[in-house]
Structure formats: structure tokens, C-alpha cells
Design an enzyme around this catalytic site. Structure first.
Site, PDB file in Angstrom:
ATOM      1  N   THR A 205     -61.208 -35.861 -40.129  1.00  0.00           N
ATOM      2  CA  THR A 205     -61.629 -37.104 -40.806  1.00  0.00           C
ATOM      3  C   THR A 205     -61.289 -38.354 -39.821  1.00  0.00           C
ATOM      4  OG1 THR A 205     -60.837 -36.346 -43.005  1.00  0.00           O
ATOM      5  CG2 THR A 205     -61.017 -38.520 -42.693  1.00  0.00           C
ATOM      6  N   ARG A 233     -65.860 -29.574 -54.214  1.00  0.00           N
ATOM      7  CA  ARG A 233     -64.417 -29.904 -53.867  1.00  0.00           C
ATOM      8  C   ARG A 233     -64.659 -31.417 -53.262  1.00  0.00           C
ATOM      9  NH1 ARG A 233     -62.263 -31.399 -48.424  1.00  0.00           N
ATOM     10  NH2 ARG A 233     -60.156 -30.654 -48.560  1.00  0.00           N
ATOM     11  N   VAL A 234     -63.572 -32.077 -53.672  1.00  0.00           N
ATOM     12  CA  VAL A 234     -63.346 -33.642 -53.123  1.00  0.00           C
ATOM     13  C   VAL A 234     -62.112 -33.555 -52.403  1.00  0.00           C
ATOM     14  CG1 VAL A 234     -63.100 -36.058 -53.619  1.00  0.00           C
ATOM     15  CG2 VAL A 234     -64.958 -34.589 -54.912  1.00  0.00           C
ATOM     16  N   GLY A 235     -61.941 -33.974 -51.206  1.00  0.00           N
ATOM     17  CA  GLY A 235     -60.750 -33.815 -50.575  1.00  0.00           C
ATOM     18  C   GLY A 235     -59.927 -35.024 -50.494  1.00  0.00           C
ATOM     19  N   ASP A 236     -58.833 -35.267 -49.797  1.00  0.00           N
ATOM     20  CA  ASP A 236     -58.013 -36.511 -49.727  1.00  0.00           C
ATOM     21  C   ASP A 236     -58.710 -37.716 -49.192  1.00  0.00           C
ATOM     22  OD1 ASP A 236     -58.117 -35.465 -47.055  1.00  0.00           O
ATOM     23  OD2 ASP A 236     -56.141 -36.401 -46.731  1.00  0.00           O
ATOM     24  N   THR A 256     -55.177 -37.621 -41.753  1.00  0.00           N
ATOM     25  CA  THR A 256     -56.266 -36.387 -41.300  1.00  0.00           C
ATOM     26  C   THR A 256     -55.620 -35.060 -41.430  1.00  0.00           C
ATOM     27  OG1 THR A 256     -58.102 -35.710 -39.934  1.00  0.00           O
ATOM     28  CG2 THR A 256     -55.812 -36.644 -39.085  1.00  0.00           C
ATOM     29  N   ASP A 258     -55.381 -30.999 -43.248  1.00  0.00           N
ATOM     30  CA  ASP A 258     -55.423 -30.146 -44.516  1.00  0.00           C
ATOM     31  C   ASP A 258     -55.377 -31.167 -45.935  1.00  0.00           C
ATOM     32  OD1 ASP A 258     -55.144 -28.406 -42.614  1.00  0.00           O
ATOM     33  OD2 ASP A 258     -53.493 -27.414 -43.428  1.00  0.00           O
ATOM     34  N   GLY A 259     -56.643 -31.763 -46.137  1.00  0.00           N
ATOM     35  CA  GLY A 259     -56.741 -32.549 -47.435  1.00  0.00           C
ATOM     36  C   GLY A 259     -56.146 -31.969 -48.585  1.00  0.00           C
TER      37      GLY A 259
END
Length: 344
Positions: A205, A233-236, A256, A258-259
Site C-alpha cells: 500500500t 474483502r476490504v483490507g486495512d 503497509t 498483511d492488512g
């Protein structure tokens, strides 16, 4: 112009530059250069402008194929985007998750920030918001590159992936999968082969922090998420306190890596709160990474922080090295800094 006048003007320029800052994750130097140059050349520019324009460059350039269109296809081969902008003065946030068929997620996130009372819009409705309210035109985010990545993954029996305890065995074949009632696979999400470990470029990211001439601190992120993620899926990255957090009275941080793991710890919120309590940016970054590492020793991630007095620090685990980029307002050019994991 006499010598005294020249010195006064030069001093004023240096002082104004010393009150500006742009820094971002990874060696995405064009993004840094764009944001820094904009702040430098436009006295009225805001830190939000800098973050949006800088992150927008990465979306256009498809930085490492982990930002913008044409990268990180999901299980169906589609690229979707997450992005967020946070205003450190007001603590208002605009974010989008699982955005489809719109190339500039960071611009849509800014519109959520500046034109709605909401914090996060997601999925197809976020796309409709971009089209109906902002005038964006729907376009496929798939490219030859992303299609080939997806086809190669399918040919490899969809390995690796994000499923466990399903039938057929997700470690050996593609889906569709059905949920198994018996616990035949290890339920620990971080045991065994990690998609992140096997594909290091699966989750880069861009997170950017800027301070403008008025001391306003803003932070933003944009990404196309994890390779071969489960659709939806929505990440961090678009989650405040996870992907980024900013408070002009303290500082800001971005993350940035492993969300799915990192968002469980709200590392950027933790860093800002530790700095609020008196910790240096470096101590705060180290503490955030260590808290995650103790629970998930195989995770990969990094955090980057700025305090309001312009101190910058970063920490990482799993990336060797993690690189961030900062803009030098005196020379008018970006430079990179490498950060290495601390030993046990």
C-alpha cells in the site's frame, strides 16, 4: 537587491520549507515528488491536496502493481480498490472499500470526506456514488498483466489462497468451496504457507503523510489490496486507525503489509496515542510492530510515523528492508530511507 535583502528572502524561503513535510511508504518517488512539489509551489496548498495528488500519481503509475488498476486480481480475476484520506485538524475521514470499475479511488475517498457525513462507502454502491455524484465513468480495471496473473494462479490450482476448513481442500484445489463443520485443517490463520510470504508483492500500500504551511497534518492510503483475495474483502487501508491515522495536535502514522492481521491491532491509532503520551515516533513505531509480532510472528508489515515537530520514524517486521521516501524541500527532490527489522 542588496546582500541583506537577499539573505532575508533566502531565510524566509528556508523557514517556509522547514515547515512542510511529505513522506510515504515504499520507494514510490514520483508520488513523493508530486506531493512535495505541489506544497512547495503553492503557498495555499493543503496537506490534503498533497496526499491526494501524491497518492493519485501511484494510482496512475500502478506502483508495483499493488496500487491502482491492473493489479492484485481477486479470485474472480477482478481488481478492486481501497483508499482513505484523513484530515488531522478535524479528524474527519473519507474512505472507499472494494471500489469497482473506478480508477481513482483516492479522489472518491476525498469526495466522501468533503461532501458527505459518512466515513466509508463500499462495494458497488461506492461505484454508483462515484458515477452518479462525481461524474466518473465506469471502466474495467483489468489489464493484460492482471489477467495473466489471475490465469497463472488458476493454473496453479489457486495456490496460495485465503481459505481454510473448507471442501474441497483449499490447499490442493480451486473452489467453489463449501464450509466444513469438522475442524480438519489448522484453524490458526497464520500457520502453514502464507500468501503474503509466498508473494511478497501481494500487499504494498502507499501510505502518505503531509504537513502543510499551517501545520495541518493529513494522511492517506490507496491500494488494490491482496492478490487473489476473496471477493468482497476490504483490507486495512481504508480503515482509520489501521491503514492510517492523523491528529494535527500530535502527528500521524500509516501502515503497509498483511492488512488482515495488522488491522486487528489498529497500529496507526496506537502510534499516535503513544506519541500523545510522550513517546518518540521511533519508540511508538517499535511498540506497534512488536505488539503484532508477539501474536503473529510470521506476519509482514511496516509502519511509518511523523510527529508534529517533523520527527520521522519507521519500524518493520518481515520486510528486509522496508523502504520509505521523504521529500527534501530544500533540494526539491525525494530521497529514500531503508529500515530493517530489529532482531529478537
Amino acid at each position: 537587491m542588496n546582500l541583506v535583502e537577499f539573505i532575508i528572502i533566502l531565510t524566509c524561503i528556508q523557514l517556509s520549507h522547514s515547515q512542510l513535510l511529505v513522506v510515504n511508504t515504499w520507494p514510490f518517488v514520483d508520488a513523493t515528488r508530486t506531493a512535495g512539489a505541489y506544497l512547495s509551489r503553492h503557498p495555499a496548498a493543503t496537506s490534503i491536496d498533497a496526499v491526494v495528488y501524491g497518492c493519485g500519481v501511484c494510482e496512475v503509475e500502478q506502483c508495483d502493481h499493488t496500487v491502482g488498476y491492473g493489479g492484485s486480481p481477486d479470485e474472480r480475476g477482478e481488481t478492486t480498490l481501497d483508499a482513505m484520506v484523513m484530515d488531522g485538524d478535524t479528524l474527519n475521514v473519507g474512505a472507499v472499500g472494494d471500489l469497482r470499475n473506478i480508477k481513482s479511488a483516492i479522489l472518491v475517498a476525498r469526495a466522501v470526506l468533503e461532501h458527505t457525513n459518512h466515513t466509508l462507502l463500499a462495494g458497488e454502491s461506492a461505484t454508483n456514488f462515484a458515477v452518479e455524484s462525481l461524474g466518473f465513468v465506469k471502466t474495467s480495471l483489468t489489464t493484460n498483466y492482471s489477467e495473466n496473473v489471475w490465469k497463472s494462479w488458476v493454473k496453479n490450482e489457486c495456490q496460495p489462497n485465503f481459505w481454510f476448513n473448507v471442501f474441497p481442500d483449499s490447499r490442493k484445489s480451486c473452489g467453489p468451496y463449501s464450509i466444513q463443520k469438522s475442524n480438519t485443517q489448522n484453524p490458526d490463520k497464520m500457520k502453514g504457507p502464507s500468501l503474503y510470504e509466498e508473494q511478497p508483492k501481494s500487499h504494498d500500500t502507499i501510505g502518505m503523510i503531509a504537513i502543510d504551511s499551517k501545520g495541518r497534518i493529513s494522511a492517506g492510503t490507496t491500494t488494490n489490496g491482496a492478490n487473489h483475495k476473496i471477493p468482497g474483502r476490504v483490507g486495512d487501508s481504508p480503515i482509520m486507525g489501521a491503514g492510517a491515522y492523523a491528529d494535527s495536535s500530535v502527528g500521524a502514522a500509516v501502515a503497509t503489509g498483511d492488512g488482515d492481521v495488522m488491522m486487528r491491532f489498529l497500529p496507526t491509532f496506537l502510534i499516535v496515542e503513544l506519541m500523545r503520551g510522550g513517546a518518540s515516533p521511533q519508540v511508538a513505531c517499535d511498540a506497534a510492530i512488536e505488539r503484532i509480532r508477539l501474536k503473529y510472528p510470521t506476519f509482514q508489515g511496516a509502519v511509518l510515523a511523523v510527529r508534529k515537530d517533523f520527527q520521522v520514524a519507521a519500524a518493520t517486521w518481515g520486510f528486509n528492508p522496508f523502504t520509505y521516501t521523504q521529500y527534501n524541500f530544500t533540494s526539491g527532490s525525494p530521497y529514500t530511507v531503508k529500515v530493517y527489522p530489529k532482531s529478537d
